[in-house]
Design an enzyme around this catalytic site. Structure first.
Site, short mmCIF file in Angstrom:
data_model
loop_
_atom_site.label_atom_id
_atom_site.label_comp_id
_atom_site.label_asym_id
_atom_site.label_seq_id
_atom_site.Cartn_x
_atom_site.Cartn_y
_atom_site.Cartn_z
CD GLU A 253 5.24 3.31 -8.01
OE1 GLU A 253 4.65 4.25 -7.83
OE2 GLU A 253 5.21 2.52 -6.64
CB CYS A 287 3.10 6.65 -4.96
SG CYS A 287 4.92 6.62 -4.27
C1 UN1 Z 1 3.98 3.93 -2.15
O1 UN1 Z 1 3.81 4.70 -2.10
O2 UN1 Z 1 5.19 4.43 -3.24
O3 UN1 Z 1 -0.51 1.28 -2.04
C2 UN1 Z 1 3.24 2.56 -2.17
C3 UN1 Z 1 -0.21 2.38 -1.40
C4 UN1 Z 1 0.83 0.89 -0.99
C5 UN1 Z 1 1.87 0.99 -1.79
C6 UN1 Z 1 2.11 2.63 -1.59
N1 UN1 Z 1 0.65 -0.53 -0.73
O4 UN1 Z 1 -0.42 2.72 -0.27
#
Ligand code: UN1
Length: 497
Positions: A253, A287
């Site tokens: 990821e 992310c």
């Molecule tokens: C991340 O930023 O690694 O969708 C995960 C989202 C969160 C998870 C992000 N549930 O923003």
């Protein structure tokens, strides 16, 4: 809230928090909050031995019983939510509500995994041979390494660990060196669940703290059949090939460069709120943060003006203070990378609104989120800068907007704001967004755990969390059972002896 009582409430002792050689600082004010002991690289063999022994015991525990451990973990997380949320705020700089939200995400995945522990279903498949039955069974896979980033210092572990544990796998966790305290606090909470559970094998969930050499020991070892790694594309380029070289399995990821298309029929009030939350929330360090706004040219000027107004009044500062919406960046290096990206954007023809350094709390890296109007989707727009920068580009026809949305190396999350059914369905279709997450009329961030989470291209292709992501944590066996008194061969092959 001072942190010492919180850490004590989480069973962390002063021995654990001092005298080590890993200095932990809080992004709130840059001050050192602990000196944590690192796991010596020479320990890794013993860590793997323990994980293997735990695997041999845990894999034969019935899955619903394994689920009971995760149910207890969910209970303990509920009880410790405020304290763990406060450590997330202290160590990752998230505002209080987002720190708590992260712990809620852990609780949610525990609930999901408990249900899953009674639903690790296989298929029954029609056999072409008389008196035969085919089926699929799912078995535990083995020790699972979980490598996590600073920005979701605890939720990402739990997405992986809750699934791995019900699937029958022990977990070895290597958190970011920037967030070992949250990991230690989480392990203390896990130990409470373990104590109530009673007879779990030792080494079911282990924590290793330190640098790349520890990660490398996990990534390179054939004793770790699954590596789930969250972080930069740069990290994924190292981890992915190493795991593949030994035919291990990886769930990657990695970077995102998430876009929103704002179409002429969009509900603009709603779009504005969604943009601000997803571009500015977590100080742009998710992310899934919104990084690119692809707006119809008829709306561009008005939307940018409204956004610039909203950005100018954002409460920026101490993430613990009531009302703050934007906390600090993780460190000064992140701030420098943001400033460099803005510089490059200017050089590529961009007009920057915001982006100035803000006073905040002395010692922390506080910045006003930036909106950057770009003439085109240039190099800097195609790169992920882990900071609150929102690039704005305009489009004329929907196919151009989709081509822009897809025209970056990353493929995590995406969305469109439209009230036009044809546009929405086109965006979600095979010819639409190429991302792992595509939304209509909600932003790209803040995904729920019930769906599979992850993305394509340089995002790495892995899926974590909900839906059938659990299958990556298990070994699938296809079984054919002959209950007849003949031995027919498939495909009509004759082999009489
Ligand atoms: C991340 O930023 O690694 O969708 C995960 C989202 C969160 C998870 C992000 N549930 O923003």
């Amino acid at each position: 809230m001072t942190i010492e009582p919180v850490l004590t409430a989480l069973d962390l002792t002063s021995d654990q928090l001092s005298g080590g050689d890993l200095s932990v600082t809080s992004p709130i004010d840059g001050r050192e909050i602990a000196q944590v002991h690192q796991t010596p690289a020479s320990e890794m063999g013993a860590v793997l031995d323990r994980a293997e022994a735990a695997f041999h015991a845990w894999r034969t525990v019935p899955a619903p019983r394994r689920g009971e451990l995760v149910r207890l973990l969910g209970e303990e997380l509920r009880a410790a939510k405020d304290e763990l949320g406060a450590v997330v705020t202290l160590e990752a700089g998230k505002i209080t509500s987002e720190g708590l939200g992260e712990v809620q995400e852990m609780i949610d995945i525990c609930d999901f995994a408990v249900g899953l522990s009674r639903q690790l279903y296989g298929l029954t498949i029609a056999s072409e041979r008389p008196g035969h039955r085919m089926m699929e069974t799912w078995h535990p896979l083995g020790p699972t390494a979980v490598i996590t980033a600073f920005n979701f210092p605890v939720a990402v572990w739990s997405w992986n660990a809750a699934l791995a544990l019900v699937c029958g796998n022990p977990v070895i966790w290597k958190p970011s060196e920037k967030s070992p305290l949250t990991a230690m606090a989480t392990m203390a909470i896990f130990n409470r669940a373990l104590a109530r559970f009673g007879d779990a094998p030792e080494g079911l969930a282990q924590l290793v703290i330190g640098g790349a050499d520890l990660g490398d020991a996990l990534v390179s070892s054939p004793r770790v059949p699954l590596v789930s790694a969250t972080g930069s594309t740069r990290m994924g380029r190292i981890v992915g090939p190493k795991v593949a070289e030994r035919f291990g399995r990886s769930i990657l990821e990695l970077g995102g460069n998430n876009a929103m298309i704002v179409a002429p029929s969009a509900d603009l009030d709603m779009a504005l709120r969604a943009i601000v939350f997803s571009a500015v929330g977590t100080a742009g360090q998710r992310c899934t943060s919104l990084r690119r706004l692809i707006v119809h040219e008829s709306l561009r000027e008005g939307l940018v003006a409204n956004l610039a107004r909203a950005y100018a009044s954002l409460p920026i500062g101490d993430p613990r203070a009531e009302g703050t919406l934007v906390g600090p960046l993780i460190d000064k290096e992140a701030l420098a990378r943001m400033q460099a990206a803005l510089e490059q954007a200017r050089a590529e023809g961009g007009t920057v609104h915001g982006g100035e350094v803000v006073e905040g709390v002395a010692g922390g890296a506080y910045v006003r989120p930036a909106i950057v109007e770009m003439p085109a989707q240039s190099d800097i727009v195609r790169a992920e800068t882990f900071a609150p920068i929102l690039y704005v580009i305009s489009y004329d026809r929907l196919d151009q907007a989709i081509a822009l949305q897809n025209g970056v190396p990353q493929g995590l999350s995406s969305c469109i704001f439209t009230r036009d059914l044809r546009e929405a369905e086109t965006f979600l279709s095979a010819a639409g967004s190429d991302c792992g997450i595509s939304n209509v009329n909600i932003g790209p961030s803040g995904a729920e755990i019930g769906g599979a989470f992850g993305g394509e291209k340089e995002t790495g292709g892995g899926r974590e969390s909900g839906s059938d992501a659990w299958k990556a944590y298990m070994r699938r066996a296809t079984n054919t059972i002959n209950y007849s008194d003949a031995l027919p061969l498939a495909q009509g092959v004759r082999f009489d002896i």
